[in-house]
Design a protein around this motif. Sequence first.
Motif, PDB file in Angstrom:
ATOM      1  N   TRP A 100       7.372  26.895 -11.323  1.00 26.41           N
ATOM      2  CA  TRP A 100       6.783  27.948 -11.660  1.00 26.41           C
ATOM      3  C   TRP A 100       5.369  27.923 -11.327  1.00 26.41           C
ATOM      4  N   HIS A 117      -9.713  27.951  -7.806  1.00 22.53           N
ATOM      5  CA  HIS A 117     -10.872  28.646  -7.688  1.00 22.53           C
ATOM      6  C   HIS A 117     -11.506  27.499  -6.508  1.00 22.53           C
ATOM      7  N   LEU A 173       0.180  23.329 -16.289  1.00 28.91           N
ATOM      8  CA  LEU A 173      -0.894  24.400 -16.892  1.00 28.91           C
ATOM      9  C   LEU A 173      -2.481  24.129 -15.800  1.00 28.91           C
ATOM     10  N   GLY A 174      -2.524  22.431 -16.486  1.00 23.88           N
ATOM     11  CA  GLY A 174      -3.933  21.815 -15.529  1.00 23.88           C
ATOM     12  C   GLY A 174      -3.887  22.808 -14.549  1.00 23.88           C
ATOM     13  N   LEU A 175      -2.915  22.045 -13.926  1.00 26.42           N
ATOM     14  CA  LEU A 175      -3.418  22.089 -12.331  1.00 26.42           C
ATOM     15  C   LEU A 175      -3.341  24.051 -11.867  1.00 26.42           C
ATOM     16  N   LEU A 176      -2.702  25.006 -12.175  1.00 26.77           N
ATOM     17  CA  LEU A 176      -2.858  26.031 -12.350  1.00 26.77           C
ATOM     18  C   LEU A 176      -4.171  26.630 -12.659  1.00 26.77           C
ATOM     19  N   VAL A 177      -5.361  25.599 -13.838  1.00 28.20           N
ATOM     20  CA  VAL A 177      -6.682  25.870 -14.373  1.00 28.20           C
ATOM     21  C   VAL A 177      -7.912  25.595 -12.967  1.00 28.20           C
ATOM     22  N   ALA A 178      -7.027  24.572 -12.763  1.00 30.70           N
ATOM     23  CA  ALA A 178      -7.895  23.333 -11.693  1.00 30.70           C
ATOM     24  C   ALA A 178      -7.954  23.683 -10.739  1.00 30.70           C
ATOM     25  N   PHE A 179      -7.138  24.182  -9.882  1.00 27.65           N
ATOM     26  CA  PHE A 179      -6.908  23.998  -8.412  1.00 27.65           C
ATOM     27  C   PHE A 179      -7.076  25.848  -8.708  1.00 27.65           C
ATOM     28  N   ARG A 206       4.666  30.281  -8.510  1.00 26.94           N
ATOM     29  CA  ARG A 206       4.966  31.762  -8.429  1.00 26.94           C
ATOM     30  C   ARG A 206       3.350  32.277  -8.982  1.00 26.94           C
ATOM     31  N   ARG A 207       2.354  31.521  -9.074  1.00 25.42           N
ATOM     32  CA  ARG A 207       1.326  32.439  -9.544  1.00 25.42           C
ATOM     33  C   ARG A 207       0.512  32.313  -9.026  1.00 25.42           C
ATOM     34  N   LEU A 237     -11.540  24.135  -4.329  1.00 23.23           N
ATOM     35  CA  LEU A 237     -10.039  23.108  -3.917  1.00 23.23           C
ATOM     36  C   LEU A 237      -9.422  24.633  -4.351  1.00 23.23           C
ATOM     37  N   VAL A 281       4.921  21.281 -18.438  1.00 22.36           N
ATOM     38  CA  VAL A 281       4.299  22.500 -18.787  1.00 22.36           C
ATOM     39  C   VAL A 281       2.599  22.279 -18.511  1.00 22.36           C
ATOM     40  N   SER A 282       1.735  21.560 -19.644  1.00 24.07           N
ATOM     41  CA  SER A 282       0.758  20.853 -19.640  1.00 24.07           C
ATOM     42  C   SER A 282       0.175  20.693 -18.218  1.00 24.07           C
TER      43      SER A 282
END
Lengths: 218, 285
Positions: free
Chosen positions: A212, A126, A118-124, A215-216, A129, A114-115
Amino acid sequence: MLVWSRPSRIVLWVLFALIFGVLFLAPLAVILLSSLADQWNGVLPNGLTTEHYTDVVRGAAWNSVKASLITGFLASALALVSGTWAALSLRLQGPALKRLLGLLFFIPSAVPSVSVGLGLLVAFSHPPLLLNGTIAIVMIAHFVLISAFTFGNVSAGLARLSPDFEQVASSLGARPAYRLWHVTLPLLAPYLVAAFGLSFALSMGNSAPPSWSIRRAG
Amino acid sequence: MSEAVALRAPAIRREPGKFWIVPPVALLALLFFYPLALITRQAFLDDSGVANAAEIFRVLHSRFFLNALINTVTISVTATAGCLIVGLVLALILAFVPFPGSGFIARLIDTFIALPTFLVTLAFTFLYGSAGMLNAGLMETFSLPLPPVDFLYSTWGVVLAEVTVYTPFILRPLLAAFSLVDRGQIEAASLLGARPFRIVRQVILPAAIPALIAGGSLCLLLTVNEFGIVLFIGAKGVITLPLLIYGKAIQESAYQVACIIAVVNIALSLGLFGLYRFAAGRLGV
């Protein structure tokens, strides 16, 4: 043989059958049964059908099966290349760096999936990349989650190879690239196949967190 | 002169090879360590880049965080204990009281390593859920108005599913360790009149301790990180740290709270990972 008397052996086997049946056999059987069930309202299915399997190779269901097979395959291939590359080039490093980098390559297996998501969502999410909502981020998540296992398998295989073959090839004048392609990689092939198989299986099994992250969007 | 050349030659030859490590390390850094660093940054700093201890303090003292932490630790410790007991019993029977087909059964249990964790949960729902086969059978047989078996949507359901999924991680090293135990020793002890229980305690268990410690710490690590099983059981009261991170990030879009919890979860996992590496390295598993 630890237990000699037949009655006590039978007691132990019954105990085994009970644990195995409840925890392992029943879930496997029920997965198989439900994949074949026609209608299931009572204790057992009302009838059996292979319709679900034909559904899987047609239409919308097939598209999702195809998508997960492709992402799993690509992620496993990437993990295989980078894991093999890492394991091979790690042999050329000094002992201290070798130990440190070996540990770093293993760490993704210890971090909660899950982390990782989450990290990939935060990093990529904007620029530069921007991968949010693309299939690429799912593939990256798969890759990160399986990379440590591939690296571990290939390094274990490499450790079991006898260094003699490479040394003989080298003393016969084989250059490093020739040696890698014609000696080391063929000897490593069974481990590479096993590593790919495990990565692919893990990738198929570990689909919840990566999916998931797609999805976001935004 | 020639000696100096001979000494220097390997160093020169090794030099270019050292840089081959750069591409895989760069890939790992970009795809894994960079996102991890961003999580840590977002956990400790607010949008303007100032450390915000108040928010961290608030999250770490909140009821939902403490509940999730307690749930995570309880579930993973209970499930690991279950895996150790089940794995030990199964391995003892498979190795020392074998029956026809026991090799195949061991392989079959191994396949659970590759099975998706949520699939196992789904199977448990079919079997033991409120509308599952067991309940339907009991209600039909005894004409009961309500499903009598009701443990699945609780901590126990999660623990049972985790025991199923993670027991192979104990069973496999145990069987490997047992295959090295000298059968002559067991037969000698048996001929000298030792009861099976005593042989297990004094001959077999000492050989199994390294596998139990390494397998147990691996189970502990994997159960702390487990997400699929807890998500699919879907019990309201059973929120663990991974599920809380998911909920905060995806359902509430509270990214900073999610990152703070993620840092705690990662620290917990890395601690267990260190324990596992230490145990495995020390014991040579």
